[in-house]
Design an enzyme around this catalytic site. Sequence first.
Site, PDB file in Angstrom:
ATOM      1  N   ALA A  34       0.837  -1.200   0.000  1.00  0.00           N
ATOM      2  CA  ALA A  34       0.000   0.000   0.000  1.00  0.00           C
ATOM      3  C   ALA A  34       0.872   1.250   0.000  1.00  0.00           C
ATOM      4  O   ALA A  34       1.998   1.245   0.510  1.00  0.00           O
ATOM      5  CB  ALA A  34      -0.913  -0.003   1.223  1.00  0.00           C
ATOM      6  N   ASP A  50       8.220  -4.248  -1.676  1.00  0.00           N
ATOM      7  CA  ASP A  50       7.731  -5.410  -2.408  1.00  0.00           C
ATOM      8  C   ASP A  50       8.485  -6.653  -1.945  1.00  0.00           C
ATOM      9  O   ASP A  50       9.715  -6.726  -2.056  1.00  0.00           O
ATOM     10  CB  ASP A  50       7.944  -5.183  -3.907  1.00  0.00           C
ATOM     11  N   LEU A  51       7.754  -7.631  -1.427  1.00  0.00           N
ATOM     12  CA  LEU A  51       8.383  -8.866  -0.953  1.00  0.00           C
ATOM     13  C   LEU A  51       9.196  -9.559  -2.039  1.00  0.00           C
ATOM     14  O   LEU A  51      10.197 -10.214  -1.750  1.00  0.00           O
ATOM     15  CB  LEU A  51       7.315  -9.836  -0.445  1.00  0.00           C
ATOM     16  N   PHE A  70       4.119 -11.480   7.880  1.00  0.00           N
ATOM     17  CA  PHE A  70       2.730 -11.785   7.554  1.00  0.00           C
ATOM     18  C   PHE A  70       2.389 -11.445   6.108  1.00  0.00           C
ATOM     19  O   PHE A  70       1.270 -11.675   5.668  1.00  0.00           O
ATOM     20  CB  PHE A  70       1.778 -11.031   8.495  1.00  0.00           C
ATOM     21  N   GLY A  71       3.305 -10.891   5.358  1.00  0.00           N
ATOM     22  CA  GLY A  71       3.032 -10.515   3.983  1.00  0.00           C
ATOM     23  C   GLY A  71       2.912 -11.726   3.085  1.00  0.00           C
ATOM     24  O   GLY A  71       3.734 -12.644   3.144  1.00  0.00           O
ATOM     25  N   SER A 110       0.551 -21.693   7.890  1.00  0.00           N
ATOM     26  CA  SER A 110      -0.881 -21.981   7.784  1.00  0.00           C
ATOM     27  C   SER A 110      -1.151 -23.464   7.940  1.00  0.00           C
ATOM     28  O   SER A 110      -0.299 -24.308   7.606  1.00  0.00           O
ATOM     29  CB  SER A 110      -1.391 -21.506   6.417  1.00  0.00           C
ATOM     30  N   TYR A 135      -1.157 -22.465  -2.469  1.00  0.00           N
ATOM     31  CA  TYR A 135      -0.979 -21.613  -1.291  1.00  0.00           C
ATOM     32  C   TYR A 135      -0.339 -22.395  -0.146  1.00  0.00           C
ATOM     33  O   TYR A 135       0.622 -21.940   0.476  1.00  0.00           O
ATOM     34  CB  TYR A 135      -2.341 -21.046  -0.878  1.00  0.00           C
ATOM     35  N   LYS A 139       3.562 -22.414   1.819  1.00  0.00           N
ATOM     36  CA  LYS A 139       3.813 -22.453   3.259  1.00  0.00           C
ATOM     37  C   LYS A 139       4.809 -23.566   3.600  1.00  0.00           C
ATOM     38  O   LYS A 139       5.669 -23.394   4.466  1.00  0.00           O
ATOM     39  CB  LYS A 139       2.508 -22.651   4.027  1.00  0.00           C
ATOM     40  N   SER A 164      -7.854 -20.686  11.644  1.00  0.00           N
ATOM     41  CA  SER A 164      -8.916 -19.786  11.168  1.00  0.00           C
ATOM     42  C   SER A 164      -8.964 -18.546  12.035  1.00  0.00           C
ATOM     43  O   SER A 164      -9.638 -18.553  13.071  1.00  0.00           O
ATOM     44  CB  SER A 164     -10.280 -20.483  11.222  1.00  0.00           C
TER      45      SER A 164
END
Length: 279
Positions: A34, A50-51, A70-71, A110, A135, A139, A164
Amino acid sequence: MKKLVLTGAAGRLGSYLRDPLSKMCETFVSTDLADSIENLADNETYVKADLSNLDDMLEVLKGADMVVHFGAYGDEAPFETILGPNIIGAYNVWEAAYRNGVRRVVYASSIHAVGMHKKTEFIGIDAPHKPDTFYGLAKCFAEDLASMYWDKRGVEAVCMRILSCAKVSNARAVSTWLSYNDLIRLVTRAIDTKVTGFSVVYGVSDNDRAPVDNSGARHLGYRPQDNAEQFAQEIFEEAGVLDPQDLANACHGGPFASVPLGNSGIAALNLKSDDVAKK
């Protein structure tokens, strides 16, 4: 701690973490894609980065004691979408941490790293990787990267397999819920525990029906205090009878276990519009 960095600071979970993390250090740097974020703490600086750009990560982690990572792209998507922020981005964070002498990476992993295990299996932190999506595969990569950077380069890591972290709005979440307060407790313990080496811990509250075993991570001192059982009756009455043959009901990954590769898993979670899960 002199300097703490948070990636993914503009995201939903990152937004919950900014205030408590800013109180744990002299200098707090938050970063995301952002252009800017609001309500910065007195000791907080926001850096757009930018990661997937190693130079960006090298600069933002300069002088940091720890990074809370956390990105990420926060849903299942085609591999090409996941590759940049979630896989290359993970490498860039750990490599930048190593080059800058950062002591520890606290990583938002996750349940989807082990999402194809059956829910009838009470899995521990030593459960083998069994990803349910691209995804989840990312991880797994980041967890293995964390393990290798500890073994070969001495960078500590705590990989938090979040289940969750959203309002309880479906039957699965009665067992998998991680309250926002317990999220803060988990991240705080991952930071202030004196020695972690490479550690894995499940991000889940003290739910009566929690499907995972955190006993192997007690050295982190994480003791959740919230319980989703308070929501069970209402949620179960609304959900009705579930099909046990449906992978979304049978596997730890929930809908992520049943969607075709590359398709959104969050779309099937029945989340509130203002509470879209990122992990």
